[in-house]
Design an enzyme around this catalytic site. Structure first.
Site, mmCIF file in Angstrom:
data_model
loop_
_atom_site.group_PDB
_atom_site.id
_atom_site.type_symbol
_atom_site.label_atom_id
_atom_site.label_comp_id
_atom_site.label_asym_id
_atom_site.label_seq_id
_atom_site.Cartn_x
_atom_site.Cartn_y
_atom_site.Cartn_z
ATOM 1 N N SER A 40 55.020 38.050 39.556
ATOM 2 C CA SER A 40 54.981 38.828 40.791
ATOM 3 C C SER A 40 55.863 38.271 41.894
ATOM 4 C CB SER A 40 53.544 38.934 41.286
ATOM 5 O OG SER A 40 52.980 37.657 41.456
ATOM 6 N N HIS A 87 52.396 43.870 36.823
ATOM 7 C CA HIS A 87 53.630 44.278 37.513
ATOM 8 C C HIS A 87 54.615 44.964 36.579
ATOM 9 C CE1 HIS A 87 53.046 42.805 41.605
ATOM 10 N NE2 HIS A 87 52.304 41.866 41.042
ATOM 11 N N LYS A 121 48.452 49.264 41.053
ATOM 12 C CA LYS A 121 49.881 49.170 41.393
ATOM 13 C C LYS A 121 50.566 50.474 40.959
ATOM 14 C CE LYS A 121 49.605 44.124 40.911
ATOM 15 N NZ LYS A 121 49.206 43.764 42.281
HETATM 16 C C1 LIG Z 1 50.002 39.390 37.982
HETATM 17 C C2 LIG Z 1 48.763 39.919 38.619
HETATM 18 N N1 LIG Z 1 47.609 39.855 37.940
HETATM 19 C C3 LIG Z 1 46.458 40.324 38.478
HETATM 20 C C4 LIG Z 1 46.426 40.885 39.735
HETATM 21 C C5 LIG Z 1 45.145 41.392 40.298
HETATM 22 O O1 LIG Z 1 45.155 42.797 40.259
HETATM 23 P P1 LIG Z 1 44.024 43.638 40.998
HETATM 24 O O2 LIG Z 1 44.589 43.998 42.317
HETATM 25 O O3 LIG Z 1 43.788 44.839 40.121
HETATM 26 O O4 LIG Z 1 42.831 42.774 41.090
HETATM 27 C C6 LIG Z 1 47.600 40.967 40.480
HETATM 28 C C7 LIG Z 1 47.569 41.539 41.841
HETATM 29 O O5 LIG Z 1 48.127 41.059 42.762
HETATM 30 C C8 LIG Z 1 48.805 40.473 39.910
HETATM 31 O O6 LIG Z 1 49.944 40.504 40.596
#
Ligand SMILES: Cc1ncc(COP(=O)(O)O)c(C=O)c1O
Length: 404
Positions: free
Chosen positions: A193, A221, A252
């Site tokens: 990310s 992502h 997202k």
């Molecule tokens: C790589 C990654 N995993 C997990 C998450 C968590 O996602 P959620 O917003 O559905 O909890 C995010 C969110 O920022 C993320 O970027």
């Protein structure tokens, strides 16, 4: 309650908060006055409302405010009500939940899928029911915080490999095997990310085969826009069906509401339904979210050009900035990190861009390593080419002003 302990704690916290403020690192939440979209409206400190082009949402496909998704969500709410007021195994499972699970597993190319209230919960609850102290998790050093927390909650032995470094991954796999681990699991983000790069999945899968390990990919992502039909990192590399566990989010590209899921082999998903704590002890996904996400999936399948759009725009934006000598991390996803390095300069740059109508965020420690502050630009199918070009102009002008 001991009043002294309590006031000592709040005194300490006030000191730490003041230090963050004085170093320009205190995070303030910007108030939006309408929906998430390419153009958003934000209330400034003096109460006025400013219209800006938004380059910091995870709204990769522009579905967060899509009329079809909104209609599907409200139809689901009409039919199933506002809330389900239960965890799944008591009375929180509707036809919509089952339909979303089956559509997601087909989409991800896995045998089964299980929903969670957030991908954070999916990652938090995926390791502990499957592995114990006889096993090993080998995790990329830049994995998302939720993977790190999930690994901490599991009793398996922990190994960390340098980011995307296959040589170090092999070293760690060998160490885990030589230590006598029963099962080995490699855990990686699909798209990272903060750096916007893609995990070297072909090499990871090959090493997994060599060292008899499983592979878990967090594709938050990537799901929805990476790969020829938006099915994510595995599809990007032609590896669909070869990943043991995929976790992803609905927060997202797939409409951006909330919720996540784990896809994997039937037995893995069945065990998560029996034992995964964030699934067992947390409320079911709201019906409107399930209905809207189902429609978002349908749009991904019907409009493949929408999936390609954020990548095309990212390429265009990258080319403009690179040509002017701005420092970008290399990559090919919809995330473009513009490197500033100095933390205060990065936050300052974001402020100046806002004045020019471009909304981005400067990221500093602890979200990224110290001295590696950056502005993360996220492109979306909702953006027009003209908006992207204007943002590139603004970046170039502000970088010149700040002598970056
Ligand atoms: C790589 C990654 N995993 C997990 C998450 C968590 O996602 P959620 O917003 O559905 O909890 C995010 C969110 O920022 C993320 O970027």
């Amino acid at each position: 309650m001991d009043g002294t302990t309590s006031s000592n704690l709040t005194g300490d916290l006030a000191g730490t908060l003041e230090e963050l403020r004085s170093r320009g690192l205190f995070k303030r939440e910007r108030i939006l006055t309408g929906p998430q979209d390419a153009v958003i409206h934000t209330r400034l400190a003096d109460g006025t409302i400013r219209e800006v082009v938004n380059f910091c949402a995870n709204n990769y496909l522009g579905l967060a405010n899509h009329p079809g998704v909104i209609r599907a969500a409200s139809q689901a709410m009409e039919r199933f009500g506002f809330g389900y007021a239960s965890v799944r195994f008591i009375c929180g499972t509707s036809e919509l939940h089952r339909e979303l699970e089956s559509r997601m597993s087909a989409f991800l190319g896995t045998e089964e899928a299980i929903l969670y209230a957030a991908a954070f919960d999916a990652n938090g609850g995926v390791f502990e029911p499957l592995l114990d102290e006889r096993d090993a998790i080998i995790s990329d050093a830049l994995n998302h915080a939720s993977i790190i927390d999930g690994v901490r909650l599991c009793k398996a032995q922990r190994y960390r490999y340098a980011h995307a470094d296959l040589t170090d991954l092999e070293t760690q796999l060998r160490a885990a095997r030589d230590a006598g681990s029963r099962y080995r699991l490699i855990a990686t983000d699909g798209v990272f990310s903060m750096d916007g790069d893609i995990a070297p999945l072909p090499g990871i899968v090959e090493l997994a085969r060599k060292y008899d390990a499983l592979v878990m990919v967090d594709d938050c992502h990537a799901t929805g826009y990476l790969g020829p039909t938006g099915r994510g990192t595995a599809e990007h590399f032609g590896l669909q069906g070869k990943i043991d566990i995929i976790t992803t989010t609905f927060g997202k590209a797939l409409g951006g509401a909330s919720g996540g899921c784990v896809g994997g082999r039937r037995e893995i998903v069945e065990m998560l339904r029996q034992r995964s704590r964030p699934y067992l002890f947390s409320n079911t996904l709201a019906p409107a979210v399930a209905g809207g996400t189902l429609r978002a999936l349908q749009i991904v399948e019907e409009e493949p050009e929408r999936c390609r759009r954020p990548l095309e725009l990212a390429r265009r934006f990258r080319e403009r900035l690179s040509a002017e000598g701005l420092d970008l991390l290399p990559g090919e996803t919809a995330i473009v990190p513009v490197m500033v390095y100095d933390e205060v300069q990065a936050l300052e740059m974001a402020e100046r861009l806002l004045e020019r109508g471009v909304y981005v965020i400067g990221f500093a420690f602890p979200v990224v390593p110290r001295g590696k502050a950056r502005i993360r630009v996220q492109l979306s199918a909702a953006h027009t080419t003209e908006q992207v070009d204007r943002a590139a102009d603004a970046f170039i002008a502000v970088a010149r002003d700040q002598a970056l």
